[in-house]
Enzyme design. Structure first.
Site, mmCIF file in Angstrom:
data_model
loop_
_atom_site.group_PDB
_atom_site.id
_atom_site.type_symbol
_atom_site.label_atom_id
_atom_site.label_comp_id
_atom_site.label_asym_id
_atom_site.label_seq_id
_atom_site.Cartn_x
_atom_site.Cartn_y
_atom_site.Cartn_z
ATOM 1 N N LYS A 88 -0.287 5.503 -5.883
ATOM 2 C CA LYS A 88 -1.346 5.488 -6.900
ATOM 3 C C LYS A 88 -2.251 6.703 -6.769
ATOM 4 C CE LYS A 88 -5.030 3.981 -5.895
ATOM 5 N NZ LYS A 88 -5.438 2.578 -5.923
ATOM 6 N N CYS A 138 -1.568 1.838 -2.879
ATOM 7 C CA CYS A 138 -2.582 2.874 -2.653
ATOM 8 C C CYS A 138 -2.028 4.289 -2.619
ATOM 9 C CB CYS A 138 -3.305 2.621 -1.332
ATOM 10 S SG CYS A 138 -3.612 0.902 -0.932
ATOM 11 N N GLU A 153 -26.425 14.546 -2.258
ATOM 12 C CA GLU A 153 -27.837 14.742 -1.920
ATOM 13 C C GLU A 153 -28.743 13.832 -2.741
ATOM 14 O OE1 GLU A 153 -29.754 18.513 -3.244
ATOM 15 O OE2 GLU A 153 -27.782 18.983 -4.095
ATOM 16 N N GLU A 180 -7.192 1.687 -13.086
ATOM 17 C CA GLU A 180 -6.657 2.913 -12.484
ATOM 18 C C GLU A 180 -5.404 3.388 -13.202
ATOM 19 O OE1 GLU A 180 -8.152 2.407 -7.839
ATOM 20 O OE2 GLU A 180 -6.220 1.570 -8.447
ATOM 21 N N HIS A 218 -27.154 20.802 -0.080
ATOM 22 C CA HIS A 218 -27.261 21.350 -1.433
ATOM 23 C C HIS A 218 -26.299 22.531 -1.615
ATOM 24 C CE1 HIS A 218 -29.220 22.259 -5.235
ATOM 25 N NE2 HIS A 218 -29.248 23.543 -4.860
ATOM 26 N N CYS A 220 0.818 -1.211 0.000
ATOM 27 C CA CYS A 220 0.000 0.000 0.000
ATOM 28 C C CYS A 220 0.849 1.256 0.000
ATOM 29 C CB CYS A 220 -0.934 0.003 1.206
ATOM 30 S SG CYS A 220 -1.884 1.524 1.381
ATOM 31 N N TYR A 255 -8.982 -3.525 -10.383
ATOM 32 C CA TYR A 255 -8.663 -2.204 -9.820
ATOM 33 C C TYR A 255 -7.432 -1.578 -10.472
ATOM 34 C CZ TYR A 255 -11.363 -2.673 -5.370
ATOM 35 O OH TYR A 255 -12.321 -2.783 -4.403
#
Length: 560
Positions: free
Chosen positions: A126, A123, A538, A266, A533, A118, A262
């Site tokens: 990346k 991660c 939302e 990516e 908002h 990672c 993944y």
């Protein structure tokens, strides 16, 4: 000081250790406290004169655990610990630190950099590359519609720019090194005995590293995995995600990415966004075939929108180096794809178990050499555990960290059998452009579970498809891409069992909704929340009508 001596004698009494487990918890707490405060306490004990002989004895005791308390050591050549951890990645570090916080004497072996995949080649770097690709899109395509003008000269027109991967790599690598240091200092702070070496089993409960032997009643395997390369002609020309982060310092012009998971989607989009011409080769119709169909179609659309050429129904069988030093890919179906400068494979990962010496133990492996574990992370041999990618449950960093900490809470914190990692309803994000956020079951999974009675019917699906407000001032329709959101509910009370979305900001908004779904939220709970908002999130609390049989179903469109 007299009280200290009493505790020392208790710790050495085998009969007491067998008959007074409740008191033993107090002793462990005392040892942990002493480790953190021994120098301060010894000053008080000896009247402020510093580390006297008595004080030094107290400090040495505070650094010892019950694993080394027996005065008559039958085999002084084997170092004894409460816990041995093989692997200094997410699972290994989390487990070691949590165990040490309870006073356990911990030994950790890591032969590479702290932090595992990672931090070093996954991660973290990346996400930084993904951020760079997003900046490129904003600067090059979107900024002029917001009134920004720059880069207009004889070399660059229309807000175009130069990009230097070497500069980004330097800063990225510096940050990774910074994180490596944080991990190492965190382990040292808790007195975890760390060693940079390769460790392997030489007996059922004995570890060897650099010619020295170690043992512990608890041994944790947390070695992770490696990027898999298929055994095909030309495999020597293949680069992996490890190579991408460790070696690549110049952007290749034409890139072939093979894979549909993944990492493949990516990195394909990252390189395309930064200026490469990328082709993505997949065996099926769409990438991410294990995800909800809306995510599959949405990512396929996003890849095409960013300029990636998706080549479906293609199984590469051979890679050749051309006379011009470029590479060609030959599919098993017979098609030939030429002139690639860089070939990246991201077709899955394998377990780093080959050199562990598991043949010296009773630890069983599956057909792919992963180490299966039960709900308590126990392997087939008592006292040996496996956590993280190596047990092939859920290959995600936060899962490995959580599983490791919970395991240590149970083994060293006395929290009981009910203390175990829950591998259901895990939120996850895919850093495509725009990003994906998903938690729970896919629509196809829910449908099957309702039909076989595992989940109560009926299944109700709510969807929303819209363009993010950020595109409001952008006049070029080709730059716009829709956001897609889906809620999957079951039963009369419409419990939400799946949430899937792809669009701007979906990566950041998922965490909060993940908490709600983990708590068993219903559609009514979502509806009862006041919308924020203007935000994309939302939409998830304002969906009114369920999708009907004749309602539009979002699918991949060759033309957006």
């Amino acid at each position: 000081f007299t009280y200290l001596c009493v505790v020392f004698q208790i710790d050495h009494c085998p009969h007491w250790m067998q008959t007074a487990p409740a008191s033993m918890k107090f002793t462990r707490l005392f040892v942990a406290f002493a480790r953190r405060n021994s120098r301060r306490m010894t000053t008080v004990i000896v009247g402020g004169t510093g580390l006297s002989a008595a004080g030094r004895h107290f400090y040495r005791f505070s650094q010892r655990s019950m694993a080394t308390a027996a005065p008559n050591d039958a085999d002084s050549k084997v170092a004894k610990y409460d816990l041995i951890v093989i692997g200094g990645g997410s699972a290994g570090i989390a487990s070691a630190k949590r165990a040490a916080s309870y006073g356990a004497k911990v030994k950790l072996f890591e032969c590479k950099r702290y932090g595992g995949t990672c931090v070093n080649v996954g991660c973290v770097p990346k996400k930084l590359m993904w951020t760079a690709s997003n900046i490129a899109s904003i600067v090059g395509d979107h900024s002029k519609y917001y009134g920004f003008t720059f880069g207009n000269n004889l070399m660059h027109n229309n807000n175009k720019f130069d990009f230097d991967l070497r500069v980004l790599k330097t800063h990225r690598d510096d940050y990774v090194k910074f994180l490596n240091g944080i991990y190492e200092r965190g382990l040292n702070k808790l007195d975890v005995d760390c060693e940079k070496s390769v460790a392997k089993f030489v007996d059922k409960n004995v570890i060897e590293a650099d010619g020295k032997l170690y043992t512990a009643p608890n041994i944790l395997i947390a070695v992770g995995g490696f990027p898999y390369i298929p055994d095909i002609p030309g495999r020597e020309y293949v680069k992996t995600s490890d190579d991408f982060f460790n070696e690549l310092d110049a952007l290749p012009k034409k890139v072939a990415v093979v894979g549909a998971g993944y990492i493949a989607v990516e990195l394909a989009q990252v390189m395309q966004g930064l200026g490469s011409d990328v082709s993505l080769f997949i065996r099926g119709d769409h990438p991410l075939r294990k995800f909800d169909t809306m995510i599959q179609h949405g990512v396929h659309n996003a890849l095409a929108h960013s300029g990636v050429t998706v080549v479906p129904h293609t199984n590469v069988g051979e890679i050749e180096k051309q006379s011009n030093q470029k590479f060609s890919l030959k599919a098993k179906q017979g098609d030939l794809y030429k002139d690639f400068d860089y070939v990246l494979y991201a077709i899955g990962r394998g377990p780093l178990a080959e050199d562990l010496g598991l043949d010296k133990t009773d630890v069983k492996q599956d057909q792919r050499n992963w180490i299966p574990t039960n709900e308590y992370e126990e392997t087939s041999q008592k006292g040996i555990y496996a956590i993280g990618d190596i047990n092939n449950k859920v290959a995600l960093t936060p899962v490995a960290i959580r599983a490791g900490r919970i395991w240590a809470d149970r083994i060293f914190g006395g929290q009981g059998k009910e203390c175990k990692c829950d591998y259901s309803n895990i939120p996850t994000v895919i850093f495509t452009e725009p990003p994906v956020g998903t938690i729970g079951l896919s629509e196809q999974e829910v449908k099957a579970k309702v039909e076989n009675g595992e989940l109560p019917g009926p299944m109700t699906v709510y969807e929303s498809h819209f363009r993010n407000l950020m595109y409001g001032v952008i006049q070029d329709e080709s730059l716009k891409i829709r956001t897609h959101m889906k809620l999957i509910c079951v039963g009369a009370n419409e419990k939400v069992v799946g949430l899937h979305m792809i669009g701007e900001g979906c990566d950041e908004m998922l965490q909060g909704f993940g908490v709600a779904i983990k708590m068993g939220a219903t559609k009514a709970d979502f509806d009862s929340s006041v919308a924020i908002h203007p935000t994309a999130s939302e939409e998830l609390v304002t969906m009114k009508d369920p999708r009907g049989d004749d309602t539009f179903v979002y699918e991949y469109q060759s033309k957006l």
